[in-house]
Design a protein around this motif. Structure first.
Motif, PDB file in Angstrom:
ATOM      1  N   THR A  80       6.006  -3.838  10.931  1.00  0.00           N
ATOM      2  CA  THR A  80       4.858  -2.898  10.440  1.00  0.00           C
ATOM      3  C   THR A  80       5.355  -2.319   8.976  1.00  0.00           C
ATOM      4  OG1 THR A  80       4.820  -2.254  13.029  1.00  0.00           O
ATOM      5  CG2 THR A  80       3.824  -0.748  11.508  1.00  0.00           C
ATOM      6  N   LEU A  81       6.454  -2.052   8.932  1.00  0.00           N
ATOM      7  CA  LEU A  81       6.868  -1.518   7.721  1.00  0.00           C
ATOM      8  C   LEU A  81       6.618  -2.470   6.384  1.00  0.00           C
ATOM      9  CD1 LEU A  81       7.988   0.844   6.086  1.00  0.00           C
ATOM     10  CD2 LEU A  81      10.215   0.068   6.509  1.00  0.00           C
ATOM     11  N   GLU A  82       6.965  -3.848   6.770  1.00  0.00           N
ATOM     12  CA  GLU A  82       6.498  -4.847   5.827  1.00  0.00           C
ATOM     13  C   GLU A  82       5.176  -4.986   5.450  1.00  0.00           C
ATOM     14  OE1 GLU A  82       8.663  -8.352   7.281  1.00  0.00           O
ATOM     15  OE2 GLU A  82      10.417  -7.780   6.332  1.00  0.00           O
ATOM     16  N   ARG A  83       4.158  -4.910   6.529  1.00  0.00           N
ATOM     17  CA  ARG A  83       2.798  -4.877   6.328  1.00  0.00           C
ATOM     18  C   ARG A  83       2.409  -3.921   5.404  1.00  0.00           C
ATOM     19  NH1 ARG A  83      -1.747  -5.404  10.974  1.00  0.00           N
ATOM     20  NH2 ARG A  83      -3.382  -6.131   9.355  1.00  0.00           N
ATOM     21  N   LEU A  84       3.062  -2.626   5.660  1.00  0.00           N
ATOM     22  CA  LEU A  84       2.608  -1.497   5.084  1.00  0.00           C
ATOM     23  C   LEU A  84       2.934  -1.508   3.510  1.00  0.00           C
ATOM     24  CD1 LEU A  84       1.139   1.471   4.712  1.00  0.00           C
ATOM     25  CD2 LEU A  84       3.504   2.279   5.381  1.00  0.00           C
ATOM     26  N   ASN A  85       4.158  -2.247   3.113  1.00  0.00           N
ATOM     27  CA  ASN A  85       4.723  -2.297   1.889  1.00  0.00           C
ATOM     28  C   ASN A  85       3.850  -3.217   1.205  1.00  0.00           C
ATOM     29  OD1 ASN A  85       6.606  -0.340   1.904  1.00  0.00           O
ATOM     30  ND2 ASN A  85       8.216  -1.680   2.594  1.00  0.00           N
ATOM     31  N   GLY A  86       3.355  -4.375   2.073  1.00  0.00           N
ATOM     32  CA  GLY A  86       2.508  -5.283   1.224  1.00  0.00           C
ATOM     33  C   GLY A  86       1.193  -4.912   0.942  1.00  0.00           C
ATOM     34  N   GLU A  87       0.641  -4.076   1.537  1.00  0.00           N
ATOM     35  CA  GLU A  87      -0.610  -3.509   1.489  1.00  0.00           C
ATOM     36  C   GLU A  87      -0.550  -2.358   0.145  1.00  0.00           C
ATOM     37  OE1 GLU A  87      -4.736  -2.621   1.614  1.00  0.00           O
ATOM     38  OE2 GLU A  87      -3.516  -4.389   2.421  1.00  0.00           O
ATOM     39  N   ILE A  88       0.575  -1.731   0.001  1.00  0.00           N
ATOM     40  CA  ILE A  88       0.835  -0.763  -0.893  1.00  0.00           C
ATOM     41  C   ILE A  88       0.907  -1.775  -2.530  1.00  0.00           C
ATOM     42  CG2 ILE A  88       2.436   0.612  -2.293  1.00  0.00           C
ATOM     43  CD1 ILE A  88       2.917   1.927   0.686  1.00  0.00           C
ATOM     44  N   LYS A  89       1.599  -2.794  -2.178  1.00  0.00           N
ATOM     45  CA  LYS A  89       1.748  -3.769  -3.280  1.00  0.00           C
ATOM     46  C   LYS A  89       0.375  -4.385  -3.877  1.00  0.00           C
ATOM     47  CE  LYS A  89       4.605  -7.557  -4.774  1.00  0.00           C
ATOM     48  NZ  LYS A  89       3.545  -8.309  -5.666  1.00  0.00           N
ATOM     49  N   ARG A  90      -0.231  -4.712  -2.824  1.00  0.00           N
ATOM     50  CA  ARG A  90      -1.485  -5.389  -3.210  1.00  0.00           C
ATOM     51  C   ARG A  90      -2.448  -4.504  -3.816  1.00  0.00           C
ATOM     52  NH1 ARG A  90      -6.457  -5.724  -1.292  1.00  0.00           N
ATOM     53  NH2 ARG A  90      -6.395  -4.500   0.160  1.00  0.00           N
ATOM     54  N   ARG A  91      -2.562  -3.322  -3.273  1.00  0.00           N
ATOM     55  CA  ARG A  91      -3.368  -2.063  -3.998  1.00  0.00           C
ATOM     56  C   ARG A  91      -2.832  -1.783  -5.417  1.00  0.00           C
ATOM     57  NH1 ARG A  91      -6.431   1.207  -0.142  1.00  0.00           N
ATOM     58  NH2 ARG A  91      -7.186  -0.230   1.520  1.00  0.00           N
ATOM     59  N   THR A  92      -1.568  -1.630  -5.661  1.00  0.00           N
ATOM     60  CA  THR A  92      -1.028  -1.150  -6.804  1.00  0.00           C
ATOM     61  C   THR A  92      -1.147  -2.344  -7.912  1.00  0.00           C
ATOM     62  OG1 THR A  92       1.296  -1.815  -6.211  1.00  0.00           O
ATOM     63  CG2 THR A  92       0.472   0.351  -6.078  1.00  0.00           C
ATOM     64  N   ASP A  93      -0.867  -3.619  -7.538  1.00  0.00           N
ATOM     65  CA  ASP A  93      -1.232  -4.675  -8.370  1.00  0.00           C
ATOM     66  C   ASP A  93      -2.612  -4.771  -9.165  1.00  0.00           C
ATOM     67  OD1 ASP A  93       1.173  -5.533  -8.206  1.00  0.00           O
ATOM     68  OD2 ASP A  93       0.844  -7.239  -6.782  1.00  0.00           O
ATOM     69  N   VAL A  94      -3.727  -4.135  -8.243  1.00  0.00           N
ATOM     70  CA  VAL A  94      -4.949  -4.049  -8.789  1.00  0.00           C
ATOM     71  C   VAL A  94      -5.171  -3.335  -9.775  1.00  0.00           C
ATOM     72  CG1 VAL A  94      -7.269  -3.284  -8.232  1.00  0.00           C
ATOM     73  CG2 VAL A  94      -5.957  -4.925  -6.623  1.00  0.00           C
ATOM     74  N   VAL A  95      -4.422  -2.233  -9.775  1.00  0.00           N
ATOM     75  CA  VAL A  95      -4.342  -1.092 -11.012  1.00  0.00           C
ATOM     76  C   VAL A  95      -3.682  -1.555 -11.989  1.00  0.00           C
ATOM     77  CG1 VAL A  95      -3.523   1.247 -11.423  1.00  0.00           C
ATOM     78  CG2 VAL A  95      -4.577   0.796  -9.310  1.00  0.00           C
ATOM     79  N   GLY A  96      -2.561  -2.177 -11.856  1.00  0.00           N
ATOM     80  CA  GLY A  96      -1.870  -2.620 -13.126  1.00  0.00           C
ATOM     81  C   GLY A  96      -0.789  -1.750 -13.666  1.00  0.00           C
TER      82      GLY A  96
END
Length: 148
Positions: A80-96
């Motif tokens: 669950t924590l790894e999935r949440l961290n992955g979602e945060i990473k995906r969203r922050t990569d969009v911003v750059g």
């Protein structure tokens, strides 16, 4: 488990996984610790590095056993924590590039609030207030107010 199986050797992984798994199915924390120690002691003569890893990881690996049985299935894994961290990473990569630290805090805070809301209304609920209430010293459990 991944760290332990890395020391088990290719042929011994299934056996070692089965041995270690016996500690996770115990009814209480003390029984799990006793089983963990027995498994480590059995493996020590043939795989001393694995036994050393088990010795050092015992407290961390079995920490979830101190929670009520209803919660253990939800917290025994870090998926669950790894999935949440992955979602945060995906969203922050969009911003750059973020203009400042407050922008990062706002985005990640919004993502965490969104995830909390999803967990609260899920059919299978991550952890409901009813199951968490016995863990609290406060007899009245309420949802915290979210302020901007």
């Amino acid at each position: 488990m991944r760290n332990a199986l890395a020391h088990a050797g290719r042929q011994g992984r299934r056996v070692v996984a089965a041995f270690i798994g016996t500690a996770f199915v115990q009814d209480d924390a003390e029984a799990a610790r006793v089983q963990w120690r027995q498994v480590a002691d059995q493996l020590r003569p043939k795989v001393p590095k694995l036994a050393a890893v088990m010795d050092s990881a015992e407290t961390d690996v079995l920490a979830f056993m101190s929670f009520p049985k209803d919660h253990r299935a939800k917290i025994h894994s870090i998926n669950t924590l790894e999935r949440l961290n992955g979602e945060i990473k995906r969203r922050t990569d969009v911003v750059g590039i973020f203009p400042n630290e407050d922008a990062i805090t706002r985005l990640i805070g919004a993502l965490l609030l969104e995830q909390n809301d999803e967990w609260a209304v899920q059919r299978g609920r991550y952890m409901s207030l009813e199951t968490i209430a016995p863990l609290s010293d406060d007899p009245i459990i309420k949802l915290p107010a979210v302020t901007a």
